[in-house]
Scaffold this active site. Structure first.
Site, PDB file in Angstrom:
ATOM      1  CE  LYS A  70       1.414   7.486   3.210  1.00 14.34           C
ATOM      2  NZ  LYS A  70       2.462   6.491   3.000  1.00 14.34           N
ATOM      3  CG  ASP A 106       5.287   4.017   5.251  1.00 14.75           C
ATOM      4  OD1 ASP A 106       4.507   3.131   5.633  1.00 14.75           O
ATOM      5  OD2 ASP A 106       4.959   4.929   4.470  1.00 14.75           O
ATOM      6  CB  ALA A 132      14.346   8.561  -4.709  1.00 10.10           C
ATOM      7  CG  ASN A 154      14.490   7.817  -8.366  1.00 10.26           C
ATOM      8  OD1 ASN A 154      13.701   6.878  -8.235  1.00 10.26           O
ATOM      9  ND2 ASN A 154      14.083   9.046  -8.622  1.00 10.26           N
TER      10      ASN A 154
HETATM   11  P1  NAP Z   1       5.987   7.035  -5.355  1.00  6.64           P
HETATM   12  O1  NAP Z   1       6.092   8.020  -4.246  1.00  6.64           O
HETATM   13  O2  NAP Z   1       5.097   7.328  -6.503  1.00  6.64           O
HETATM   14  O3  NAP Z   1       7.485   6.787  -5.910  1.00  6.64           O
HETATM   15  C1  NAP Z   1       7.708   5.923  -6.988  1.00  6.64           C
HETATM   16  C2  NAP Z   1       9.215   5.760  -7.218  1.00  6.64           C
HETATM   17  O4  NAP Z   1       9.400   4.770  -8.215  1.00  6.64           O
HETATM   18  C3  NAP Z   1       9.897   7.022  -7.724  1.00  6.64           C
HETATM   19  O5  NAP Z   1      11.223   7.024  -7.268  1.00  6.64           O
HETATM   20  C4  NAP Z   1       9.845   6.838  -9.236  1.00  6.64           C
HETATM   21  O6  NAP Z   1      10.931   7.469  -9.911  1.00  6.64           O
HETATM   22  C5  NAP Z   1      10.038   5.348  -9.371  1.00  6.64           C
HETATM   23  N1  NAP Z   1       9.381   4.822 -10.561  1.00  6.64           N
HETATM   24  C6  NAP Z   1       8.057   4.893 -10.859  1.00  6.64           C
HETATM   25  N2  NAP Z   1       7.825   4.283 -12.029  1.00  6.64           N
HETATM   26  C7  NAP Z   1       9.031   3.838 -12.496  1.00  6.64           C
HETATM   27  C8  NAP Z   1       9.446   3.140 -13.660  1.00  6.64           C
HETATM   28  N3  NAP Z   1       8.552   2.788 -14.616  1.00  6.64           N
HETATM   29  N4  NAP Z   1      10.753   2.843 -13.804  1.00  6.64           N
HETATM   30  C9  NAP Z   1      11.651   3.217 -12.857  1.00  6.64           C
HETATM   31  N5  NAP Z   1      11.314   3.885 -11.725  1.00  6.64           N
HETATM   32  C10 NAP Z   1      10.010   4.186 -11.554  1.00  6.64           C
HETATM   33  O7  NAP Z   1       5.517   5.608  -4.815  1.00  6.64           O
HETATM   34  P2  NAP Z   1       5.778   5.006  -3.349  1.00  6.64           P
HETATM   35  O8  NAP Z   1       4.688   5.410  -2.453  1.00  6.64           O
HETATM   36  O9  NAP Z   1       7.170   5.309  -2.969  1.00  6.64           O
HETATM   37  O10 NAP Z   1       5.582   3.429  -3.619  1.00  6.64           O
HETATM   38  C11 NAP Z   1       6.574   2.671  -4.316  1.00  6.64           C
HETATM   39  C12 NAP Z   1       6.242   1.187  -4.168  1.00  6.64           C
HETATM   40  O11 NAP Z   1       6.359   0.806  -2.799  1.00  6.64           O
HETATM   41  C13 NAP Z   1       4.838   0.821  -4.614  1.00  6.64           C
HETATM   42  O12 NAP Z   1       4.878  -0.412  -5.270  1.00  6.64           O
HETATM   43  C14 NAP Z   1       4.082   0.663  -3.306  1.00  6.64           C
HETATM   44  O13 NAP Z   1       3.017  -0.256  -3.399  1.00  6.64           O
HETATM   45  C15 NAP Z   1       5.177   0.122  -2.416  1.00  6.64           C
HETATM   46  N6  NAP Z   1       4.931   0.416  -0.996  1.00  6.64           N
HETATM   47  C16 NAP Z   1       4.849  -0.637  -0.131  1.00  6.64           C
HETATM   48  C17 NAP Z   1       4.625  -0.418   1.210  1.00  6.64           C
HETATM   49  C18 NAP Z   1       4.536  -1.586   2.156  1.00  6.64           C
HETATM   50  O14 NAP Z   1       4.072  -1.404   3.301  1.00  6.64           O
HETATM   51  N7  NAP Z   1       4.973  -2.767   1.757  1.00  6.64           N
HETATM   52  C19 NAP Z   1       4.497   0.903   1.700  1.00  6.64           C
HETATM   53  C20 NAP Z   1       4.595   1.964   0.784  1.00  6.64           C
HETATM   54  C21 NAP Z   1       4.816   1.710  -0.563  1.00  6.64           C
HETATM   55  P3  NAP Z   1      10.905   9.038 -10.312  1.00  6.64           P
HETATM   56  O15 NAP Z   1      11.342   9.785  -9.094  1.00  6.64           O
HETATM   57  O16 NAP Z   1      11.843   9.114 -11.441  1.00  6.64           O
HETATM   58  O17 NAP Z   1       9.465   9.346 -10.699  1.00  6.64           O
END
Ligand code: NAP
Length: 284
Positions: A70, A106, A132, A154
């Site tokens: 991205k 998104d 976040a 977060n």
């Molecule tokens: P990302 O960029 O890797 O961000 C992950 C976020 O979750 C960060 O804020 C991270 O905190 C936090 N996190 C990760 N592991 C954690 C834990 N064990 N405990 C507490 N916080 C945790 O991922 P993303 O792309 O944003 O995706 C996040 C979720 O949204 C995923 O499940 C993904 O499948 C879903 N999603 C869904 C759609 C849809 O169309 N429905 C679209 C996009 C994403 P830190 O900043 O502290 O690392």
């Protein structure tokens, strides 16, 4: 059957073979009678920019972009939407006579899903976003733009501060936003005081995962949205329902962000129900 005149679209990502986008988009193209075809290209990390540039030489009409490309796609485009610029990430590219225009659908997908599925009026709605990362930032920007009063929780406070600053800078740059976006002072307070709570962490994708926050804080006046769509009903959603909260899974955001992309590329409204049935995913 594709012919020499068929418009080609596709998704780049790595891995990408599991992507639902080809089924979603080809179903929509057939339903709308459009002479388009949509494929998936597995592009190795580091090659995202050259894959995007190939749209010009191959005349590829449209591209979706998923992890890990991205940011590279953002840099490789000729122009970017305001939202993509704020997020520094592009997930949708339109080829306009060789000029590549980058978008990020998104957040708009989430807002459209909340309005269509739950009938929400987001104006001044107290909203807490947990997470976040890419999804949390997109959600915060779009919900703030829709008028919500957003608080971000977060794991790392740096991530929350950066996300709130990004949204506030975007909101202050024009007359985009009618809502607000701040870092939550306490998770308990933010969940308790919210009406809408969005889980934007991957916590819940595995059955062994803990809950992303204390569900005892939820009541029947909460609306809980988990952006996860695999599994379709996370432990969080099960617990939230038990507490009497209204709930939605991540399928709505998935479908409506694809619908936003189809609209950008073709000008047509996507057949959400037909697309949902094609991938066998329920919005409930
Ligand atoms: P990302 O960029 O890797 O961000 C992950 C976020 O979750 C960060 O804020 C991270 O905190 C936090 N996190 C990760 N592991 C954690 C834990 N064990 N405990 C507490 N916080 C945790 O991922 P993303 O792309 O944003 O995706 C996040 C979720 O949204 C995923 O499940 C993904 O499948 C879903 N999603 C869904 C759609 C849809 O169309 N429905 C679209 C996009 C994403 P830190 O900043 O502290 O690392």
């Amino acid at each position: 059957m594709p012919t020499g005149a068929t418009k080609v679209a596709g998704v780049i990502g790595h891995p990408v073979t599991h992507s639902l986008s080809p089924t979603l988009c080809n179903t929509a193209f057939v339903h709308l009678g459009l002479d388009w075809v949509y494929v998936a290209w597995d592009v190795a990390p580091g090659n995202g920019g050259s894959a995007v540039a190939s749209m010009r030489t191959l005349g590829i009409a449209a591209m979706s972009v998923t992890m890990p490309h991205k940011k590279a796609a953002f840099e490789a485009c000729d122009e970017r939407s305001e939202v993509a610029t704020a997020l520094g990430a592009v997930n949708c590219i339109a080829n306009q006579d060789g000029r590549l225009i980058g978008h990020n659908t998104d957040g708009a997908g989430l807002v459209a899903a909340l309005r269509a599925q739950l009938g929400l009026n987001l104006q001044a709605m107290p909203t807490t976003i947990v997470g976040a990362g890419g999804a949390g930032r997109a959600a915060a920007l779009a919900l703030c733009g829709a008028g919500a009063e957003v608080a971000i929780v977060n794991r790392s406070s740096d991530g929350a501060v950066a996300a709130a600053a990004m949204v506030s800078q975007w909101a202050g740059a024009g007359d985009n936003a009618v809502g607000t976006c701040t870092v939550a002072e306490s998770t308990t307070q933010a969940i308790t005081e919210a009406r809408l709570v969005v889980n934007a962490t991957p916590v819940g994708m595995s059955v062994a995962d803990p809950l992303p926050f204390d569900v005892e804080l939820l009541t029947d006046s909460h609306i809980v949205v988990d952006l996860i769509y695999h599994p379709i009903e996370t432990r969080l959603l099960v617990a939230a329902k038990r507490r009497g909260a209204a709930t939605a899974n991540g399928v709505g955001m998935l479908l409506y962000q694809a619908a936003e992309q189809l609209k950008i590329w073709t000008g047509r409204s996507a057949p959400i129900d037909v697309m949902s049935a094609a991938v066998g995913l329920s919005l409930d």
